[in-house]
Design an enzyme around this catalytic site. Sequence first.
Site, mmCIF file in Angstrom:
data_model
loop_
_atom_site.group_PDB
_atom_site.id
_atom_site.type_symbol
_atom_site.label_atom_id
_atom_site.label_comp_id
_atom_site.label_asym_id
_atom_site.label_seq_id
_atom_site.Cartn_x
_atom_site.Cartn_y
_atom_site.Cartn_z
ATOM 1 N N ARG A 44 -50.741 44.667 38.544
ATOM 2 C CA ARG A 44 -50.960 44.589 37.087
ATOM 3 C C ARG A 44 -51.924 43.469 36.707
ATOM 4 O O ARG A 44 -52.627 43.575 35.702
ATOM 5 C CB ARG A 44 -49.600 44.401 36.380
ATOM 6 C CG ARG A 44 -49.713 44.526 34.863
ATOM 7 C CD ARG A 44 -48.366 44.776 34.227
ATOM 8 N NE ARG A 44 -48.499 45.178 32.840
ATOM 9 C CZ ARG A 44 -48.448 44.343 31.804
ATOM 10 N NH1 ARG A 44 -48.264 43.068 32.006
ATOM 11 N NH2 ARG A 44 -48.577 44.792 30.570
ATOM 12 N N VAL A 76 -52.547 45.164 26.136
ATOM 13 C CA VAL A 76 -52.068 45.864 27.331
ATOM 14 C C VAL A 76 -50.553 45.950 27.140
ATOM 15 O O VAL A 76 -49.870 44.929 27.019
ATOM 16 C CB VAL A 76 -52.452 45.098 28.620
ATOM 17 C CG1 VAL A 76 -51.842 45.760 29.842
ATOM 18 C CG2 VAL A 76 -53.981 45.056 28.751
ATOM 19 N N SER A 77 -50.022 47.184 27.060
ATOM 20 C CA SER A 77 -48.642 47.405 26.616
ATOM 21 C C SER A 77 -47.624 46.772 27.565
ATOM 22 O O SER A 77 -47.910 46.537 28.748
ATOM 23 C CB SER A 77 -48.353 48.903 26.532
ATOM 24 O OG SER A 77 -49.263 49.517 25.650
ATOM 25 N N ALA A 78 -46.415 46.542 27.032
ATOM 26 C CA ALA A 78 -45.330 45.950 27.820
ATOM 27 C C ALA A 78 -44.893 46.923 28.925
ATOM 28 O O ALA A 78 -44.709 48.115 28.664
ATOM 29 C CB ALA A 78 -44.154 45.630 26.913
#
Length: 418
Positions: A44, A76-78
Amino acid sequence: MTSVDTMSSEGLRNAMVDRLAADHAAKRLVLRPEVEAALRTVPRELFTPGLPLEEAYDANTAVLKKMRGAEAVSSVSAPYLIAEMIGQAANALGGLEGRHALEIGSGGYNASLLRELVGPSGSVTTVDIDPEVTGRAAACLAAAGYHDVTVVCADAEHPIVPGRRYDLIIVTVGAWDIPPAWHDQLTDDGVLVVPLRTFGMTRSWALRRRGDRLVSESRRQCGFVSMQGDGAHEVRYLDIADGVHLRLDEDQRVDHDLDVVGALLTQPREEAWVGVSLPPATILADLDLWLATRLIHETHFLVLSAQATAVKSGVVAPGWRFGTPATLDDDTFTYRSALRWTDRRFDLGAYAHGTEAAAAAGRMVEHMRAWVDAGQPSPTLHVLPAHTPDGDLPNGAVLDKRHSRVVLAFTTKEKGTP
Ligand SMILES: C[S@@+](CC[C@H](N)C(=O)[O-])C[C@H]1O[C@@H](n2cnc3c(N)ncnc32)[C@H](O)[C@@H]1O
């Protein structure tokens, strides 16, 4: 693949996925093995350039937020949300291998997970309205070795490649409506996963195409930045006290003087309780939609949100500070309260302020009791074209949007049946 500090990256990644698995279990969700494997594979940090490694592997936080004024317009999403939404898609489609997926709202991380999941015979296209975002996503995907994700800069309100259809469209930006392009770009039994706002509350819905309509198969609680471009739809926050807001959709109004509403909160609080003892896994996001569909017919329904400071200081004590059902009648303000815990189980209640406070809290609690008595039903969402006549709508609460008629239906069980 770019060299990263493999040991600490891998260790942090595995710890994050362990947390995601535990979080799924606590919510009684299944983290599918192939989704778990993809999460353990994609580094990530390659999609969060400039961020400390620990922050890249925080399971619960969206990062790299781009702000416009006070509002975040991209991030940037969880990871927890990405994992839940990919899980919704994989459950609905019986796995993603060989599928053709369109992601709306780019960042690179979600697209690379999808790329892992669809395999060599599938495809992933990701689209974003913001050239800065597509530029970063394309660079990060290339740096991570994902050369076969198609990155497009466009307003996804409209078809991306005319005539092309996808098994899965996964929207990673908050929508208010379903534009015809999303329905039309799905294969005949394709699936749309979309964070859609109804009654001021957003849920990620997995919707399957059935002819000219879409019908939900699952939903998850979520929050997202709002759609931009031709599908943009305003959300308004009215401040009624320090850190306490009423959240309104474009078509909702409050005629009251906001200072008067705020002053109601300083009046004594009446409370009412259902008198139940529920387990932590109870899906209160479903209860909140149930309340909306009931309260909207009899009173002025609103959504209350509050800053942590306002909750801490005791100005309000909502069930969920990011969006709790509330009502405003003449001079009484009522909302679903924080839970009352005893021995790891909880009771549901309502707080009210104003002249009719006791009666209003009691009425809201009656609707909660009805939900519990009905077996805690979950909602099904139906999305139909805007021209659908009333007679062709399924039973339920109807919301007329710009492109579609949305119906939220609860199938209740008879009391006493399993
Ligand atoms: C939460 S971010 C996407 C996160 C990303 N999927 C990830 O992997 O973390 C939402 C994105 O949606 C984009 N967006 C907003 N409105 C859009 C539209 N109409 N068409 C395409 N993209 C849009 C924003 O620019 C923003 O970058």
